[in-house]
Design an enzyme around this catalytic site. Sequence first.
Site, PDB file in Angstrom:
ATOM      1  N   SER A  94      -9.859   1.720   3.167  1.00  0.00           N
ATOM      2  CA  SER A  94      -9.002   2.554   2.360  1.00  0.00           C
ATOM      3  C   SER A  94      -7.987   1.777   1.523  1.00  0.00           C
ATOM      4  O   SER A  94      -7.430   2.314   0.567  1.00  0.00           O
ATOM      5  CB  SER A  94      -8.225   3.528   3.262  1.00  0.00           C
ATOM      6  OG  SER A  94      -7.379   2.817   4.135  1.00  0.00           O
ATOM      7  N   LYS A  96       0.848  -1.204   0.000  1.00  0.00           N
ATOM      8  CA  LYS A  96       0.000   0.000   0.000  1.00  0.00           C
ATOM      9  C   LYS A  96       0.885   1.257   0.000  1.00  0.00           C
ATOM     10  O   LYS A  96       1.969   1.248   0.585  1.00  0.00           O
ATOM     11  CB  LYS A  96      -0.903  -0.049   1.233  1.00  0.00           C
ATOM     12  CG  LYS A  96      -1.985   1.010   1.325  1.00  0.00           C
ATOM     13  CD  LYS A  96      -2.885   0.740   2.547  1.00  0.00           C
ATOM     14  CE  LYS A  96      -3.951   1.815   2.766  1.00  0.00           C
ATOM     15  NZ  LYS A  96      -4.821   1.520   3.926  1.00  0.00           N
ATOM     16  N   SER A 132     -10.071  -0.993   7.183  1.00  0.00           N
ATOM     17  CA  SER A 132      -9.534  -0.777   5.834  1.00  0.00           C
ATOM     18  C   SER A 132      -8.891  -1.975   5.162  1.00  0.00           C
ATOM     19  O   SER A 132      -8.545  -1.887   3.987  1.00  0.00           O
ATOM     20  CB  SER A 132      -8.518   0.356   5.848  1.00  0.00           C
ATOM     21  OG  SER A 132      -9.191   1.572   5.814  1.00  0.00           O
TER      22      SER A 132
END
Length: 481
Positions: free
Chosen positions: A156, A80, A180
Amino acid sequence: MEKIYNLTAFEIREKILNKELTSEEVVTAIFNRIEETDKEIGSFVSLRKEKALLEAKEVDRKIRSGEKVGSLAGVPIAIKDNMVSIGEPSQSASKILEGYEGIYDATVVKKLKAADAIIIGKTNMDEFAMGSTTTTSVYKQTTRNPWDLERVPGGSSGGAATSVAARQCFISLGSDTGGSIRQPASFCGVVGLKPTYGRISRYGLMAFASSLDQIGPFAKTVKDIALSLNVISGADDYDSTSEEVKVPNYLDYLTGDIKGMKIGVPKEYFIEGLNPGVKKVVDEALETFKSLGAEIIEISLPHTKYAAPTYYVLAPAEASSNLARFDGIRYGHRTIDANNIDELYIKSRSEGFGDEVKRRIMIGTYVLSAGFVDAYFKKAQKVRNLIKNDFNEAFDKVDIIFTPVTPGPAFRLDEKKSPVELYLEDIFTIPANLAGIPGISIPAGMTEGLPVGIQLLGRAFGEKDILKAGDAFEKAIKERV
Ligand code: GLN
């Protein structure tokens, strides 16, 4: 032969070790796959193709010459965008970090490299991990749900979820502060684990809410999650919140036998707003657990309804403090027109942060301000303890807890939800972060052509229990289809 990208990380690893495939072939297949699919899906914000191919060749060389290799030898993995890596864009999908490159490797990155994994690039996310849709990213691309391109992938860690779902890598790392990892895993039909607070080092993860944030893996199977957890877990001198708890070999627990396991089902999670299609999948999953010989026990977690409001006081409070470091001087974006230092701060931050991040900073500074800190922040801390105690009491009676992951399946990209509506999406995932316990989302079925996950929660450092149960479940439903 089956397409390389459809295999699991475990299978890939075996084939590379047996010399049925080279890592170079695997990495090449993965980059071809990304080229074919990522215009549509939008998982990646940066790629490191050349470096990855060189590293793959080095792994192949080691294997050919009989040198020892790590447990993820040659396996392509995505990271990420909020995890730093040396000399590479690490931007948390924010304009304020425009052009920023990591000056060190996050501990998880270091560990993956030491295990001979091949990092292929960074994935898209909501700015600073604040959101549930991956639509607040500064990057121009839209990350789309591979099951229906008109729907959100969740967030997210949306790009991390889609990269595995769209077969663009075998494992990816996301971060989970209030859901997330688990929510996008559920929306995209992959497995996602948020570990116990302190299980995995956060060194090199850009902080959102430090008392809640955890890094965790996405993969196609529970077994791949266990494989990656073995590598990235453990105490770290660079993260004082990581804990000195022994890392077991998580693969050892995947026996498929959960006879007599006590599974608690909290009545507070079966609310009116639960989508009927999701409810059906969840009910069927419970039947599967019963058929595997688990004992289903109704439990109560009475403070559940306070979890979302508590989180949305504490997380912004911590975020407002963490984000104070982005001042336009030390990193990334700096305004071009400022007459004095105050203006430089104000303009750089106003230009650099997006609306959702600003909203959180404003809420956070408000609940921490002199007149309100007792009424909001301190109160929320107390409620957090009540929520933690609910779980402690429940785990006296049961081994793991079973719940839905989200109230509904992935929603449409053009469906405009208000910030508060979006905050309420997180009601089933937030409690685990507040309590610091591990949670996993596992694909359990479909509704209206969209995947639906179930959530298993465990005691602190009880990852082995939820992995064991999750793996048994996964095997059982695979047999059925
Ligand atoms: N959706 C939640 C939020 O917006 C959770 C985010 C996360 O886990 N990083 O805060």
